[in-house]
Design a protein around this motif. Structure first.
Motif, PDB file in Angstrom:
ATOM      1  N   LEU A 316     -16.438   1.799 -27.372  1.00 47.85           N
ATOM      2  CA  LEU A 316     -15.056   1.608 -26.962  1.00 47.85           C
ATOM      3  C   LEU A 316     -14.936   0.611 -25.815  1.00 47.85           C
ATOM      4  N   VAL A 317     -13.750   0.037 -25.716  1.00 47.61           N
ATOM      5  CA  VAL A 317     -13.357  -0.799 -24.593  1.00 47.61           C
ATOM      6  C   VAL A 317     -12.868   0.128 -23.479  1.00 47.61           C
ATOM      7  N   LEU A 414      -5.943  -5.193 -21.190  1.00 51.09           N
ATOM      8  CA  LEU A 414      -7.378  -5.225 -21.465  1.00 51.09           C
ATOM      9  C   LEU A 414      -7.738  -6.221 -22.569  1.00 51.09           C
ATOM     10  N   LEU A 415      -6.751  -6.568 -23.432  1.00 54.76           N
ATOM     11  CA  LEU A 415      -7.025  -7.543 -24.477  1.00 54.76           C
ATOM     12  C   LEU A 415      -7.454  -8.878 -23.872  1.00 54.76           C
ATOM     13  N   VAL A 418     -10.897  -8.411 -22.066  1.00 56.39           N
ATOM     14  CA  VAL A 418     -12.058  -8.297 -22.953  1.00 56.39           C
ATOM     15  C   VAL A 418     -12.248  -9.532 -23.816  1.00 56.39           C
ATOM     16  N   LEU A 419     -11.146 -10.057 -24.377  1.00 50.24           N
ATOM     17  CA  LEU A 419     -11.257 -11.148 -25.342  1.00 50.24           C
ATOM     18  C   LEU A 419     -11.116 -12.527 -24.715  1.00 50.24           C
ATOM     19  N   GLY A 420     -10.397 -12.622 -23.590  1.00 52.46           N
ATOM     20  CA  GLY A 420     -10.305 -13.909 -22.916  1.00 52.46           C
ATOM     21  C   GLY A 420      -9.047 -14.677 -23.256  1.00 52.46           C
ATOM     22  N   SER A 421      -9.169 -15.968 -23.490  1.00 56.26           N
ATOM     23  CA  SER A 421      -8.043 -16.878 -23.657  1.00 56.26           C
ATOM     24  C   SER A 421      -7.258 -16.591 -24.932  1.00 56.26           C
ATOM     25  N   HIS A 422      -6.097 -17.239 -25.028  1.00 54.15           N
ATOM     26  CA  HIS A 422      -5.272 -17.092 -26.234  1.00 54.15           C
ATOM     27  C   HIS A 422      -6.050 -17.511 -27.474  1.00 54.15           C
ATOM     28  N   GLU A 423      -6.804 -18.596 -27.379  1.00 48.55           N
ATOM     29  CA  GLU A 423      -7.546 -19.081 -28.540  1.00 48.55           C
ATOM     30  C   GLU A 423      -8.577 -18.049 -29.007  1.00 48.55           C
TER      31      GLU A 423
END
Length: 505
Positions: A316-317, A414-415, A418-423
């Protein structure tokens, strides 16, 4: 064309079930006077534009306009959540301005008190109260509460008067959760109790199984069948997955598959459900899904049979990355095929919310690697767009009973973390991925839940790329409402719809 069912008789007065937004044909047979709010080409363009980082104002406007015609805030003449905010709108009444400070103080005090006692109380409830006792207490309280609500309040609090009385009662009961801060800890504690709401004698009823002749330990876990705790170390992972710019060799610990396997009868079933639980990637566990998963397995079998169910665990995140969760799910799928020996065409994926996102990502990576594909996938309120929230994801938190403002404020940031930039978030979002070569999909969603826009976008893009898509869409329901089938008739309709689809695949 997507799969459809015949329309219901015109005398039906229910208005919860939507037309298939892909074809304008009725999907399930219990509704009249239903029109699709997101089926024209301009809607497609707006949603696609968001994926390309353009202005999503049209989607926001449509969702706000829809909110204006709904019965928000339990039917009260003002929004009680403004009383909990630091700053109230300039248009607020003198009464709201006068009450705001003492009410914020009381809620803050209650929140601090809850933080002190919630962990020990939860441990007592979870570890010392037998599961059957917790289930009985829950439903005794519900059966006492429901007739009182019907008599005293009736259909005043739900989003629309055509919602069932049960849904109005559930709305009243759950609405207050948006007044308090939500933490990851509280989300995890709540979702771990999903099993409490699905005892044998709640819908759908699970009779004693007289075909299971092998010794069973199911009763200790609240199920009728036999439960196997899975713990298996895989030698190799064949399906490449992941979005991070770097790669690393999986450690020995990361090659271990864990989860729960439910076997209904003396022999394993020929067909199996691969169950991926939800929880916004923040929460959820295999044990909490046992009751509802067993019921789907029993209902979706052919000719009086049943499908065994495998519920894998995944990381999990924020402790782990989305890639880690996808790795765990892909490894568990390979375990099902190459260790348990199931044929891919006898496997159906079942993903709930963020689990629907993982199911879609798994299918896309399987197709890319030309791995054996399951026979289909069921996506329940799929959370599949991880870019900046717009449209229903942004506006419907005002009334969604599951993903309210408090949950949104805790989970959505958290998105980006965890995931970073829009791209990168766009690349990780399965609704913008490649659907070429995917098996049939069944999307079950509410027109008035937060993920409606992205679920319909996924269905339309999948269909446009040649995927067979069936859509079951209900009106005025909250996120993942089929999981509330023990309480509301709309959830039962949706649960039966999905079970029938699985039985046909």
């Amino acid at each position: 064309m997507p799969s459809t069912a015949q329309p219901c008789p015109a005398k039906s007065k229910k208005n919860h079930l939507q037309l298939d937004p892909l074809s304008q044909a009725p999907v399930v047979t219990t509704a009249t006077d239903c029109t699709s709010g997101s089926s024209d080409s301009s809607d497609d363009e707006d949603l696609e534009d968001h994926g390309n980082n353009k202005c999503p104002s049209d989607a926001d406007t449509r969702a706000r306009l829809e909110n204006e015609r709904l019965n928000l805030n339990l039917g009260l003449p003002f929004d009680p959540t403004v009383l909990t905010r630091r700053n109230v709108p300039a248009t607020s009444s003198a009464f709201v301005r006068a009450c705001r400070r003492p009410i914020r103080f009381v809620i803050h005090l209650l929140d601090k008190l809850l933080a002190l006692v919630e962990t020990p109380l939860f441990q007592i409830w979870q570890n010392h109260a037998p599961l059957r006792l917790r289930q009985k207490v829950t439903f005794i309280l519900w059966r006492l509460y429901l007739p009182l609500h019907k008599t005293l309040i009736g259909r005043m609090t739900g989003l629309h008067s055509t919602c069932s009385l049960e849904y109005h009662a559930l709305t009243t009961l759950m609405w207050g959760g948006r007044l308090f801060p939500i933490t990851i800890k509280r989300i995890r504690m709540s979702l771990s109790q999903l099993h409490v709401t699905h005892p044998h004698d709640a819908y759908p009823f699970v009779p004693p199984c007289n075909r299971l002749t092998k010794p069973t330990n199911g009763a200790a876990h609240g199920i009728r069948g036999h439960l196997q705790d899975v713990y298996h170390e895989m030698d190799v992972k064949l399906t490449p997955t992941g979005f991070r710019s770097y790669t690393s060799e999986a450690t020995k610990h990361e090659m271990i598959v864990t989860g729960k396997f439910i076997q209904h009868f003396a022999r394993p079933s020929e067909k199996v459900i691969f169950w991926i639980y939800g929880g916004a990637f923040l929460a959820g566990d295999s044990a909490g899904n046992l009751g509802i998963a067993e019921k789907m397995g029993l209902l979706s079998g052919e000719s009086g049979g049943a499908r065994d169910v495998f519920i894998p665990d995944y990381r999990l995140v924020p402790e782990s990355h989305l890639d880690d969760a996808l790795h765990d799910v892909a490894l568990a799928y390979e375990y099902l095929l190459y260790v348990k020996g199931y044929k891919a065409e006898n496997v159906v994926l079942f993903g709930i919310s963020s689990g629907g996102g993982l199911a879609t990502l798994l299918l896309q990576f399987l197709a890319k690697a030309q791995m054996p594909m399951p026979s289909g996938g069921v996506l329940v309120g799929p959370f599949v767009d991880y870019t900046e929230p717009t449209g229903t994801m942004k506006e419907y938190i005002r009334h969604d009973l599951i993903v309210n403002q408090s949950v949104f404020d805790e989970g959505i940031p958290l998105l980006e973390t965890v995931l970073g930039s829009h791209e990168k978030r766009l690349e990780a979002s399965p609704c913008y991925g490649d659907f070429t070569g995917l098996p049939p999909l069944c999307v079950c969603v509410s027109e008035h839940e937060v993920v409606y826009d992205q679920a319909i976008l996924l269905a339309k893009r999948a269909k446009a790329q040649g995927c067979d898509v069936s859509v079951g869409c209900w009106k005025y329901m909250c996120h993942v409402f089929p999981m509330l089938c023990a309480f509301i008739p709309e959830g039962r309709e949706a649960f039966n719809f999905m079970a029938k689809w699985i039985g046909e695949h």
